[in-house]
Design an enzyme around this catalytic site. Structure first.
Site, short mmCIF file in Angstrom:
data_model
loop_
_atom_site.label_atom_id
_atom_site.label_comp_id
_atom_site.label_asym_id
_atom_site.label_seq_id
_atom_site.Cartn_x
_atom_site.Cartn_y
_atom_site.Cartn_z
N LYS A 115 -0.85 9.64 -7.43
CA LYS A 115 0.33 9.08 -8.12
C LYS A 115 1.46 10.10 -8.18
O LYS A 115 2.63 9.72 -8.11
CB LYS A 115 -0.03 8.61 -9.53
CG LYS A 115 -1.00 7.44 -9.54
CD LYS A 115 -0.39 6.13 -9.95
CE LYS A 115 -1.17 5.00 -9.33
NZ LYS A 115 -1.41 3.84 -10.09
N LYS A 197 -7.43 1.93 0.36
CA LYS A 197 -7.83 0.79 -0.48
C LYS A 197 -6.67 -0.21 -0.61
O LYS A 197 -5.50 0.19 -0.54
CB LYS A 197 -8.33 1.25 -1.86
CG LYS A 197 -7.26 1.61 -2.85
CD LYS A 197 -7.79 1.57 -4.30
CE LYS A 197 -6.61 1.79 -5.25
NZ LYS A 197 -6.84 1.47 -6.62
N LYS A 200 -2.05 -2.67 -5.30
CA LYS A 200 -0.90 -3.51 -5.65
C LYS A 200 0.41 -2.77 -5.47
O LYS A 200 1.46 -3.38 -5.43
CB LYS A 200 -1.05 -4.11 -7.05
CG LYS A 200 -1.41 -3.17 -8.15
CD LYS A 200 -1.55 -4.00 -9.43
CE LYS A 200 -2.65 -3.55 -10.33
NZ LYS A 200 -2.34 -2.81 -11.49
P1 ATP Z 1 -2.30 0.75 -8.15
O1 ATP Z 1 -2.36 0.31 -6.73
O2 ATP Z 1 -0.97 0.51 -8.77
O3 ATP Z 1 -2.86 2.11 -8.37
P2 ATP Z 1 -4.63 -0.78 -8.58
O4 ATP Z 1 -4.50 -1.91 -7.62
O5 ATP Z 1 -5.56 0.32 -8.26
O6 ATP Z 1 -3.21 -0.21 -8.94
P3 ATP Z 1 -5.53 -0.94 -11.32
O7 ATP Z 1 -4.86 -1.64 -12.43
O8 ATP Z 1 -5.45 0.53 -11.31
O9 ATP Z 1 -5.00 -1.47 -9.94
O10 ATP Z 1 -7.02 -1.40 -11.24
C1 ATP Z 1 -7.59 -2.48 -11.93
C2 ATP Z 1 -9.04 -2.63 -11.54
O11 ATP Z 1 -9.14 -3.07 -10.19
C3 ATP Z 1 -9.84 -1.32 -11.60
O12 ATP Z 1 -11.10 -1.59 -12.14
C4 ATP Z 1 -9.97 -0.90 -10.17
O13 ATP Z 1 -11.14 -0.17 -9.94
C5 ATP Z 1 -10.02 -2.24 -9.46
N1 ATP Z 1 -9.50 -2.15 -8.11
C6 ATP Z 1 -8.25 -1.80 -7.75
N2 ATP Z 1 -8.10 -1.84 -6.41
C7 ATP Z 1 -9.30 -2.21 -5.90
C8 ATP Z 1 -9.78 -2.45 -4.56
N3 ATP Z 1 -9.01 -2.29 -3.51
N4 ATP Z 1 -11.05 -2.85 -4.41
C9 ATP Z 1 -11.85 -3.02 -5.48
N5 ATP Z 1 -11.47 -2.82 -6.76
C10 ATP Z 1 -10.21 -2.43 -6.98
#
Ligand code: ATP
Ligand code: LTN
Length: 334
Positions: A115, A197, A200
């Site tokens: 980040k 991964k 969002k």
């Molecule tokens: P950002 O991309 O902004 O870092 P994020 O997509 O990782 O955000 P979070 O709010 O940090 O979203 O995560 C919410 C939940 O979703 C967490 O439990 C995280 O482990 C899960 N998660 C996020 N991305 C993935 C993914 N690609 N596959 C599986 N689980 C995910």
């Protein structure tokens, strides 16, 4: 334990549009576990301001996320669904725990490194201490289990270390939480670069399936997903793109990887991608329509927000009072 049930806590940030990764890696498991545990599901809005937010947009996104928890199948009468910012104990415990966390530990966190590289113009202290707030979220409810995607394991390990350190000084104050990682869907990869991964905050909209995408968009994105030239639907390390699609299909249908490989034996990637796209679209359509209905009912949502914030405040206060006493703060005269 609350009413003889083990406690579950999890949360998501209301930043960006939720993706299929968030759904399959986290939200779907939350629903599965919600009967078995006493559950707290928070919209972790305090975490979100580590990155600059537009206030009006942020307010709406947080509300959308709260409604999405319900649309995904979490009953707000049984599960405590609330905004983190409505419960003062999160920030209060976070301060205390930050005095039990080492700079070196926070320096090792990969999410902080990622980040701060992404937001080089705003590497604030909140971004650095983010995992301490997450530890406070979890420890505040004497949580036994925390369902998350694999990317959050490092934060959970730190939470356990902080809890154990605190307990070793003051006795058994905190329950030591365990992570819960689903068998499939724990790490959904980007459709455009299967070494990253699905996230969002990815700038390329074709890399992620958003939970708000319509059927045509979903099918189009899967059609464009990066695969390879090996022309075989097989789950293995040499085929990360195809393996990711198998993982998605398997998480959505409950079929094993072997069954998916058999189903598409001898078929082309075109057929396979279409099947994955249609399956995902079929799952998201009812979720989207429930979501729209819930958001329309303001009185219903307001009631849930109020009642659940009170419930969370009540349980979190129990832990917070105990911690304040243990560290030696004078008792408040009430
Ligand atoms: P950002 O991309 O902004 O870092 P994020 O997509 O990782 O955000 P979070 O709010 O940090 O979203 O995560 C919410 C939940 O979703 C967490 O439990 C995280 O482990 C899960 N998660 C996020 N991305 C993935 C993914 N690609 N596959 C599986 N689980 C995910
Ligand atoms: N850090 C998590 C979101 C989060 C969380 C939590 C998850 C904040 N507090 C407590 C589980 C338990 C993330 O970035 N996905």
């Amino acid at each position: 334990m609350i009413d003889n049930k083990k406690v579950l806590f999890s949360g998501m940030q209301a930043t960006g549009n939720l993706t299929l990764g968030n759904y399959l890696g986290a939200l779907k498991n939350w629903v599965k576990l919600s009967d078995e545990y006493e559950c707290f599901y928070s919209v972790v809005d305090l975490h979100s301001i580590t990155v600059r937010q537009d206030p009006a947009e942020f307010r709406q996104k947080a509300k959308n996320l709260l409604a999405l928890y319900i649309a995904a199948g979490l009953d707000p009468e049984k599960n405590c669904i609330y905004y983190q910012s409505h419960v003062s104990g999160h920030a209060e415990l976070s301060w205390i725990l930050s005095c039990f966390t080492y700079m070196g530990e926070l320096n090792r966190m990969t999410q902080f490194k990622d980040k701060s590289a992404k937001h080089a113009d705003n590497i604030n202290a909140g971004l650095f201490t983010y995992p301490v707030l997450m530890a406070a979220d979890i420890l505040l409810y004497q949580t036994d289990v925390v369902p998350v995607g694999i990317d959050q394991l490092q934060h959970l390990e730190l939470t356990r270390d902080i809890a154990q350190r605190f307990n070793s000084v003051y006795g058994d104050v905190f329950t030591i939480p365990e992570p819960f990682i689903g068998k499939t869907g724990a790490k959904i990869m980007s459709l455009q670069d299967p070494s990253k991964k699905m996230s969002k905050s990815d700038e390329n909209p074709n890399a992620s399936i958003y939970l708000t995408d319509d059927r045509d968009t979903i099918i189009r994105k899967f059609k464009r997903a990066v695969t390879d030239s090996m022309a075989q639907v097989k789950h293995n390390e040499e085929q990360p793109g195809v393996s990711n699609l198998i993982e998605i299909y398997s998480a959505c249908t409950g079929k094993s990887f072997e069954d998916v490989e058999k189903e598409f034996d001898g078929k082309g990637y075109g057929d396979f991608k279409l099947a994955v796209g249609e399956t995902v679209a079929d799952i998201l359509a009812p979720l989207q329509s429930r979501h729209a209905d819930i958001l329309k009912d303001k009185a219903y949502l307001d009631g849930i927000v109020k009642n659940n914030a009170e419930k969370a405040q009540y349980f979190s206060n129990k832990t917070l009072r105990k911690v304040q006493k243990k560290v030696g703060f004078n008792e408040k005269i009430r």
